[in-house]
Design an enzyme around this catalytic site. Structure first.
Site, mmCIF file in Angstrom:
data_model
loop_
_atom_site.group_PDB
_atom_site.id
_atom_site.type_symbol
_atom_site.label_atom_id
_atom_site.label_comp_id
_atom_site.label_asym_id
_atom_site.label_seq_id
_atom_site.Cartn_x
_atom_site.Cartn_y
_atom_site.Cartn_z
ATOM 1 N N ASP A 106 0.932 -0.811 0.009
ATOM 2 C CA ASP A 106 0.051 0.036 -0.380
ATOM 3 C C ASP A 106 0.865 1.421 0.262
ATOM 4 O O ASP A 106 2.042 1.096 0.157
ATOM 5 C CB ASP A 106 -1.020 0.141 1.010
ATOM 6 C CG ASP A 106 -1.398 1.251 1.250
ATOM 7 O OD1 ASP A 106 -2.572 1.967 0.554
ATOM 8 O OD2 ASP A 106 -1.293 2.097 2.183
ATOM 9 N N ASP A 162 -0.333 5.359 0.658
ATOM 10 C CA ASP A 162 -0.441 6.354 2.136
ATOM 11 C C ASP A 162 -0.445 5.115 3.157
ATOM 12 O O ASP A 162 -1.408 4.710 3.765
ATOM 13 C CB ASP A 162 -1.774 6.995 1.782
ATOM 14 C CG ASP A 162 -1.856 7.892 0.824
ATOM 15 O OD1 ASP A 162 -0.487 8.439 0.564
ATOM 16 O OD2 ASP A 162 -2.736 7.540 -0.460
#
Length: 221
Positions: free
Chosen positions: A8, A10
């Site tokens: 991922d 953020d």
């Protein structure tokens, strides 16, 4: 068959929470709305924008969710143009990427960011070229749908059994489990251990330095 580590962005690679909350506040204000407190608002980080707006303002109709999402994009672009976007890499991320590559892992990203936003972010840190596959909300359903992870594995030449997802939200863990990948929860991000575990995290890393050992145990060389 390659081994694939799907990150991922953020809350996992970069700490973008301050800027995201600021852009959300600008977007909500532009529509005459009050943004929920940051502790609540940051829980939607990782979702695609429209889905995030649905969770933050469930009382609104679908058309308004799309309009607020568009305003958020404009606000983020404005902040970037004013050099007010803060997306620092978390401490230890560069060392983790180095260690994974040294051990032969292929790297990918699956994120709720747009293609443009992800490119800006990774390029600013000089790591864009390190990722073989970059999957964003522009071309996929929102997490926890497995589409981003499935496409990343295909582009990296990896199978679910030889892939792991590293993410800080329940959406990441749900995507990993739906795609059949290993699920490593990142506790330095925006969801807590209970949320990550409930969504399917198999192990929890308190810092990036722990990820390699977890990944190696999940997927043998």
């Amino acid at each position: 068959m390659n081994r694939c580590a799907i990150f991922d962005c953020d809350g996992t690679l970069v700490d973008s929470g301050n800027t995201i909350h600021r852009a959300l506040g600008l977007a909500f204000a532009d529509h005459g709305l009050t943004l929920p407190p940051r502790e609540q608002a940051q829980k939607v980080i990782g979702l695609s924008l429209v889905e995030a707006m649905e969770q933050l303002a469930p009382e609104l109709e679908s058309e308004r969710h799309h309009r607020i999402a568009d305003t958020y994009k404009d606000a983020f672009v404005t902040l970037r143009g004013q050099r007010e976007v803060e997306e620092p890499l978390y401490e230890g991320i560069l060392d983790l990427l180095d260690a994974l590559e040294k051990r032969g892992w292929t790297l990918a990203v699956a994120t709720g960011k747009s293609d443009r936003g992800l490119r800006h972010c990774l390029t600013s840190h000089g790591i864009h070229a390190r990722f073989v596959s970059l999957q964003t909300a522009d071309r996929h359903p929102s997490k926890p749908h497995p589409s981003m992870a499935v496409t990343a594995m295909a582009e990296c030449g990896a199978s679910p059994e030889r892939s792991v997802v590293i993410g800080d939200t329940g959406w990441d863990m749900g995507m990993a489990r739906a795609a059949g990948c290993g699920a490593i929860g990142a506790l330095w991000g925006y969801h807590d251990s209970a949320e990550l575990t409930a969504a399917g995290a198999q192990v929890l890393a308190t810092r990036p330095a722990e990820v390699l050992a977890f990944a190696e145990r999940m997927v043998a060389a």
